[in-house]
Write a protein that holds these residues in place. Structure first.
Motif, PDB file in Angstrom:
ATOM      1  N   ARG A  10       1.640  -3.118   8.086  1.00  0.00           N
ATOM      2  CA  ARG A  10       1.311  -2.828   6.689  1.00  0.00           C
ATOM      3  C   ARG A  10       0.221  -1.765   6.624  1.00  0.00           C
ATOM      4  O   ARG A  10      -0.684  -1.745   7.460  1.00  0.00           O
ATOM      5  N   SER A  11       0.332  -0.910   5.633  1.00  0.00           N
ATOM      6  CA  SER A  11      -0.705   0.086   5.400  1.00  0.00           C
ATOM      7  C   SER A  11      -0.978   0.170   3.910  1.00  0.00           C
ATOM      8  O   SER A  11      -0.189  -0.316   3.092  1.00  0.00           O
ATOM      9  N   LEU A  12      -2.095   0.784   3.571  1.00  0.00           N
ATOM     10  CA  LEU A  12      -2.471   0.964   2.176  1.00  0.00           C
ATOM     11  C   LEU A  12      -2.527   2.446   1.836  1.00  0.00           C
ATOM     12  O   LEU A  12      -2.952   3.268   2.656  1.00  0.00           O
ATOM     13  N   ALA A  13      -2.073   2.773   0.651  1.00  0.00           N
ATOM     14  CA  ALA A  13      -2.352   4.082   0.079  1.00  0.00           C
ATOM     15  C   ALA A  13      -3.597   3.897  -0.786  1.00  0.00           C
ATOM     16  O   ALA A  13      -3.641   2.999  -1.637  1.00  0.00           O
ATOM     17  N   LEU A  14      -4.614   4.719  -0.548  1.00  0.00           N
ATOM     18  CA  LEU A  14      -5.869   4.613  -1.284  1.00  0.00           C
ATOM     19  C   LEU A  14      -6.191   5.945  -1.953  1.00  0.00           C
ATOM     20  O   LEU A  14      -5.708   7.002  -1.530  1.00  0.00           O
ATOM     21  N   HIS A  15      -7.028   5.910  -2.981  1.00  0.00           N
ATOM     22  CA  HIS A  15      -7.346   7.129  -3.704  1.00  0.00           C
ATOM     23  C   HIS A  15      -8.752   7.081  -4.272  1.00  0.00           C
ATOM     24  O   HIS A  15      -9.346   6.005  -4.439  1.00  0.00           O
TER      25      HIS A  15
END
Length: 250
Positions: free
Chosen positions: A100-105
């Motif tokens: 699992r990975s996260l897209a962050l901003h």
């Protein structure tokens, strides 16, 4: 942000396909699939991004795209799309959830945080990228014999428009990271620290510098990171928020 990531993938695929036989990018409806037969076990280079129920009728085509190159398909599912019906479809196809990975901003602001004491950040110009690539390869733990992976990283960090930075500690190249602006979106590309310099603020300094450089040039600065990784924690400390979770099914 995902559109910007796709745009970078398209640029990288053009370079990779000219170097590695069978490397390719193909669209299946809203799903963007990349493959790299020289690195068949790495899902980061062999995945179909953004697969959803909208493209359920293309699943066999997607799997065939990978099979024809001797690669196992990996489907990246975004959190908003992962309902019970999609999970049943994937499980019925013999796939299971994994990494699992996260897209962050973050919205970059001109007045960023101060630098990190003892760490100097410099931007690397064209033709001066030897130290930059050396730090990335050491930080990622890429061995000299892994020629295909080394060449791949070199090509990914030669993307037109990519700005490259080094963090210097005690005058030595210690950490590296990139910044790419695509339209109104910025992307952080690459983040690695030489093992003996870890824990000394190199990545924090690189984050702050790239956020400052992106301010006024883009509305959103995005990045991806493994869930609960050191990179994830560093990003949160610098104000990044999660946009959505992404899960690899393979």
């Amino acid at each position: 942000m995902e559109a910007a990531l796709t745009a970078k993938a398209e640029r990288d695929a053009a370079l990779l396909s000219a170097t590695f036989p069978g490397a390719a990018l193909r669209r299946f409806g809203g799903t963007v699939a990349t493959r790299h037969p020289a690195l068949p076990d790495l899902a980061s280079f062999n995945r179909a991004r953004g697969f959803s129920l909208h493209d359920r009728g293309r699943l066999d085509e997607i799997r065939a795209f990978y099979a024809e190159a001797g690669v196992s398909a990996a489907l990246e599912i975004w959190e908003a799309d992962e309902g019970d019906e999609l999970r049943r479809l994937l499980a019925g196809a013999g796939l299971a959830p994994g990494a699992r990975s996260l897209a962050l901003h973050v919205s970059p602001r001109p007045a960023g945080a101060a630098g990190v004491p003892g760490v100097d950040v410099v931007e690397v110009g064209e033709g001066e990228d030897g130290a930059y690539l050396g730090v990335l390869l050491q930080g990622y733990g890429v061995a000299p014999k892994q020629e295909a992976l080394r060449r791949t990283f070199a090509l990914e960090h030669a993307t037109p428009g990519l700005r490259r930075y080094l963090a210097l500690i005690d005058g030595e190249p210690a950490a590296a990271g990139g910044l790419l602006l695509i339209g109104g979106t910025g992307l952080l590309a690459g983040a690695a620290t030489v093992p003996r310099f870890r824990g000394r603020g190199g990545q924090t300094a690189l984050l702050r510098r790239r956020i400052a450089d992106a301010a006024g040039r883009c509305e959103v600065l995005g990045v991806t990171a493994a869930v609960d990784s050191a990179s994830h924690r560093n990003l949160v400390r610098e104000g990044f928020a999660a946009a959505h979770l992404r899960t690899i099914w393979r």
